[in-house]
Design a protein around this motif. Structure first.
Motif, mmCIF file in Angstrom:
data_model
loop_
_atom_site.group_PDB
_atom_site.id
_atom_site.type_symbol
_atom_site.label_atom_id
_atom_site.label_comp_id
_atom_site.label_asym_id
_atom_site.label_seq_id
_atom_site.Cartn_x
_atom_site.Cartn_y
_atom_site.Cartn_z
ATOM 1 N N MET A 1 -6.855 -2.959 9.395
ATOM 2 C CA MET A 1 -6.140 -2.281 8.309
ATOM 3 C C MET A 1 -5.413 -3.277 7.431
ATOM 4 S SD MET A 1 -6.900 0.892 8.549
ATOM 5 C CE MET A 1 -5.643 1.626 7.529
ATOM 6 N N ALA A 2 -5.007 -4.382 8.039
ATOM 7 C CA ALA A 2 -4.279 -5.385 7.253
ATOM 8 C C ALA A 2 -5.167 -5.972 6.172
ATOM 9 C CB ALA A 2 -3.762 -6.486 8.198
ATOM 10 N N LEU A 3 -6.443 -6.192 6.513
ATOM 11 C CA LEU A 3 -7.381 -6.754 5.521
ATOM 12 C C LEU A 3 -7.610 -5.768 4.388
ATOM 13 C CD1 LEU A 3 -10.036 -8.420 7.887
ATOM 14 C CD2 LEU A 3 -8.321 -9.548 6.466
ATOM 15 N N LEU A 4 -7.717 -4.496 4.710
ATOM 16 C CA LEU A 4 -7.939 -3.494 3.675
ATOM 17 C C LEU A 4 -6.732 -3.405 2.761
ATOM 18 C CD1 LEU A 4 -9.730 -1.284 2.520
ATOM 19 C CD2 LEU A 4 -8.736 0.315 4.188
ATOM 20 N N ASP A 5 -5.574 -3.461 3.325
ATOM 21 C CA ASP A 5 -4.376 -3.403 2.489
ATOM 22 C C ASP A 5 -4.290 -4.637 1.600
ATOM 23 O OD1 ASP A 5 -3.737 -0.990 3.627
ATOM 24 O OD2 ASP A 5 -2.478 -1.891 5.225
ATOM 25 N N GLU A 6 -4.601 -5.760 2.255
ATOM 26 C CA GLU A 6 -4.560 -7.004 1.470
ATOM 27 C C GLU A 6 -5.576 -6.959 0.321
ATOM 28 O OE1 GLU A 6 -4.915 -11.834 2.162
ATOM 29 O OE2 GLU A 6 -5.216 -10.426 3.843
ATOM 30 N N TRP A 7 -6.752 -6.404 0.638
ATOM 31 C CA TRP A 7 -7.787 -6.341 -0.427
ATOM 32 C C TRP A 7 -7.359 -5.409 -1.527
ATOM 33 C CZ3 TRP A 7 -10.902 -2.214 -1.979
ATOM 34 C CH2 TRP A 7 -11.921 -2.551 -2.876
ATOM 35 N N ARG A 8 -6.745 -4.289 -1.165
ATOM 36 C CA ARG A 8 -6.287 -3.329 -2.160
ATOM 37 C C ARG A 8 -5.179 -3.927 -3.011
ATOM 38 N NH1 ARG A 8 -6.031 2.301 1.405
ATOM 39 N NH2 ARG A 8 -8.331 2.595 1.538
ATOM 40 N N SER A 9 -4.265 -4.664 -2.371
ATOM 41 C CA SER A 9 -3.174 -5.266 -3.143
ATOM 42 C C SER A 9 -3.733 -6.304 -4.121
ATOM 43 C CB SER A 9 -2.157 -5.916 -2.192
ATOM 44 O OG SER A 9 -2.776 -6.943 -1.434
ATOM 45 N N GLN A 10 -4.705 -7.102 -3.635
ATOM 46 C CA GLN A 10 -5.343 -8.093 -4.529
ATOM 47 C C GLN A 10 -6.106 -7.411 -5.657
ATOM 48 O OE1 GLN A 10 -7.748 -10.622 -2.092
ATOM 49 N NE2 GLN A 10 -5.975 -11.658 -1.113
ATOM 50 N N ARG A 11 -6.681 -6.284 -5.319
ATOM 51 C CA ARG A 11 -7.428 -5.537 -6.345
ATOM 52 C C ARG A 11 -6.478 -5.047 -7.417
ATOM 53 N NH1 ARG A 11 -10.740 0.123 -5.321
ATOM 54 N NH2 ARG A 11 -11.424 0.397 -7.526
ATOM 55 N N GLU A 12 -5.336 -4.518 -7.054
ATOM 56 C CA GLU A 12 -4.365 -4.036 -8.023
ATOM 57 C C GLU A 12 -3.861 -5.195 -8.874
ATOM 58 O OE1 GLU A 12 -1.367 -1.995 -5.867
ATOM 59 O OE2 GLU A 12 -2.624 -0.236 -5.384
ATOM 60 N N GLU A 13 -3.679 -6.367 -8.227
ATOM 61 C CA GLU A 13 -3.223 -7.528 -8.982
ATOM 62 C C GLU A 13 -4.286 -7.942 -10.018
ATOM 63 O OE1 GLU A 13 -2.358 -10.545 -6.179
ATOM 64 O OE2 GLU A 13 -0.509 -9.572 -5.416
ATOM 65 N N ARG A 14 -5.507 -7.900 -9.559
ATOM 66 C CA ARG A 14 -6.567 -8.290 -10.503
ATOM 67 C C ARG A 14 -6.654 -7.298 -11.653
ATOM 68 N NH1 ARG A 14 -9.379 -9.489 -5.691
ATOM 69 N NH2 ARG A 14 -10.512 -7.515 -5.840
ATOM 70 N N GLN A 15 -6.568 -6.023 -11.359
ATOM 71 C CA GLN A 15 -6.614 -5.021 -12.423
ATOM 72 C C GLN A 15 -5.433 -5.185 -13.373
ATOM 73 O OE1 GLN A 15 -6.853 -1.219 -10.453
ATOM 74 N NE2 GLN A 15 -9.073 -1.510 -9.878
ATOM 75 N N GLN A 16 -4.244 -5.482 -12.807
ATOM 76 C CA GLN A 16 -3.065 -5.681 -13.637
ATOM 77 C C GLN A 16 -3.261 -6.898 -14.540
ATOM 78 O OE1 GLN A 16 -0.501 -3.571 -13.773
ATOM 79 N NE2 GLN A 16 0.532 -4.783 -15.350
ATOM 80 N N GLU A 17 -3.860 -7.938 -13.973
ATOM 81 C CA GLU A 17 -4.106 -9.163 -14.754
ATOM 82 C C GLU A 17 -5.116 -8.889 -15.863
ATOM 83 O OE1 GLU A 17 -5.429 -13.832 -14.014
ATOM 84 O OE2 GLU A 17 -5.368 -12.388 -12.349
ATOM 85 N N VAL A 18 -6.121 -8.061 -15.557
ATOM 86 C CA VAL A 18 -7.133 -7.727 -16.574
ATOM 87 C C VAL A 18 -6.490 -6.927 -17.694
ATOM 88 C CG1 VAL A 18 -9.190 -6.355 -16.998
ATOM 89 C CG2 VAL A 18 -9.103 -7.868 -15.027
ATOM 90 N N ARG A 19 -5.626 -5.996 -17.361
ATOM 91 C CA ARG A 19 -4.988 -5.181 -18.385
ATOM 92 C C ARG A 19 -4.081 -6.031 -19.263
ATOM 93 N NH1 ARG A 19 -4.912 -1.297 -14.129
ATOM 94 N NH2 ARG A 19 -2.842 -2.042 -13.484
ATOM 95 N N SER A 20 -3.382 -6.992 -18.596
ATOM 96 C CA SER A 20 -2.502 -7.851 -19.393
ATOM 97 C C SER A 20 -3.329 -8.733 -20.345
ATOM 98 C CB SER A 20 -1.645 -8.721 -18.464
ATOM 99 O OG SER A 20 -2.475 -9.570 -17.682
ATOM 100 N N ARG A 21 -4.449 -9.227 -19.861
ATOM 101 C CA ARG A 21 -5.312 -10.055 -20.715
ATOM 102 C C ARG A 21 -5.902 -9.232 -21.858
ATOM 103 N NH1 ARG A 21 -8.784 -13.878 -16.516
ATOM 104 N NH2 ARG A 21 -6.966 -15.160 -15.790
ATOM 105 N N GLN A 22 -6.290 -8.009 -21.580
ATOM 106 C CA GLN A 22 -6.810 -7.153 -22.640
ATOM 107 C C GLN A 22 -5.740 -6.886 -23.693
ATOM 108 O OE1 GLN A 22 -8.293 -3.649 -20.692
ATOM 109 N NE2 GLN A 22 -10.224 -4.689 -19.963
ATOM 110 N N GLN A 23 -4.494 -6.718 -23.254
ATOM 111 C CA GLN A 23 -3.406 -6.490 -24.188
ATOM 112 C C GLN A 23 -3.210 -7.715 -25.059
ATOM 113 O OE1 GLN A 23 -1.891 -3.612 -24.564
ATOM 114 N NE2 GLN A 23 -0.542 -4.354 -26.197
ATOM 115 N N GLU A 24 -3.300 -8.900 -24.447
ATOM 116 C CA GLU A 24 -3.138 -10.128 -25.219
ATOM 117 C C GLU A 24 -4.269 -10.283 -26.234
ATOM 118 O OE1 GLU A 24 -2.972 -13.284 -22.443
ATOM 119 O OE2 GLU A 24 -0.939 -12.778 -21.687
#
Length: 350
Positions: A1-24
């Protein structure tokens, strides 16, 4: 479960980074579009101002150029008017001078032509008279030449007619002599052939007589052989001998006419021998006479040989034929010639 949570957290970070880049990116694009619009307005205003300035400068240049061209045209028109007036004056003056000179030249030329015409007329009359005299002289010379040529042609024709008559007579005589020569040669050839045929016939008769004699002897021998054979077989010698003797006598009687002809033939041959013994000597003498005459005269015809040797036509033809057969002379165009190799008269014997 720790790996899944870690993957989900990384996924949210990546999506957040993509949204910030799109805004820029959107902000950057908006800034660039605003800057491009501003630059476009600035460029459009600059082009409009440059076009207005260029149009104003062009109008000023055209106005100045038009003024300068008008001024230059007025000056050029004045110069052209002045040049036209001066050219008209010069042309009028030149035409006046030319007219005067042409009148003077025409008068002088007319005078020269009149003098030349008079001289030419006189020369032409002289030439016509000379040509007429020349034609008359040529006519006279031609008439004289034709007359002399006609007379000369008549003389030449008469001379040629005489020569032709003489030549025709000579040709007719030569042809007649040649025909006589051919006739004599043919007659001599016929006599020779007739003599050859007679000799051949006599020889054939002699051979036939010999064959008959041989046949009679063979028949007699055959009868004797038969007699001997019958005697050896049958022993009747006397009777067979008498019969054989009678048959042999009968066969000899059948050939008696042929045997009787032999003495007559021998007697004729004996009588003909003295004449034949004398004939070759006379023939050799005639051939010698003919050959010597041909060699001395360097060739002669049949009539000349006959007249020079005092021989008859037949004797002359026989002698010539014999010499031709022996190769002592040659015949060319009815002319008998001796051989070039013969340097001294030869004694011809038969």
């Amino acid at each position: 479960m720790a790996l899944l949570d870690e993957w989900r957290s990384q996924r949210e970070e990546r999506q957040q980074e993509v949204r910030s880049r799109q805004q820029e990116v959107r902000l950057t694009i908006a800034a660039l579009q605003e800057e491009r619009l501003t630059q476009g307005l600035h460029d459009r205003n600059w082009r409009q101002q440059a076009y207005t300035n260029l149009q104003r400068q062009t109008q000023q240049f055209l106005t100045a150029t038009s003024s300068n061209r008008r001024i230059q045209a007025e000056l050029l028109a004045k110069k052209l008017d002045e040049f036209t007036r001066s050219l008209s004056l010069q042309t009028a003056q030149f035409l006046a001078e030319t007219t005067t000179d042409r009148e003077k030249l025409a008068a002088a030329t007319f005078k020269e032509l009149r003098e030349f015409h008079a001289t030419l007329s006189a020369t032409l009359a002289t030439l016509r008279q000379q040509r007429q005299d020349r034609i008359e002289m040529l006519k006279n010379q031609t008439q004289e030449l034709l007359t002399s040529s006609y007379l000369q042609r008549i003389q030449t024709q008469a001379q040629l007619n005489r020569q032709l008559t003489v030549w025709m007579e000579a040709l007719r005589s030569d042809i007649q002599s040649y025909l006589q020569e051919l006739e004599l040669m043919g007659e001599a050839r016929r006599r020779q052939l007739h003599q050859s045929f007679q000799e051949s016939r006599a020889q054939r008769l002699a051979e036939a007589q010999q064959l008959r004699d041989r046949h009679a002897r063979f028949q007699a021998q055959l009868h004797l052989y038969r007699q001997n054979l019958q005697f050896e077989v049958w022993g009747e010698h006397s009777k067979i001998v008498s019969k054989t003797h009678q048959r042999y006598q009968g066969s000899k009687i059948g050939f008696q006419p042929v045997a009787a002809e032999a003495p007559i033939k021998l007697e004729a041959e004996v009588k003909a021998k003295p004449a034949e013994a004398i004939k070759p000597n006379m023939t050799a003498v005639q051939e010698q006479l003919v050959y010597n005459y041909i060699r001395q005269g360097k060739g002669a015809r049949l009539t000349e040989i006959e007249a020079a040797t005092a021989l008859s036509r037949v004797q002359t033809v026989d002698a010539l034929r014999s010499l031709l057969q022996k190769g002592a002379i040659v015949q060319r165009d009815r002319l008998y010639l001796s051989l070039d190799a013969v340097k001294v008269p030869v004694t011809i014997t038969r």
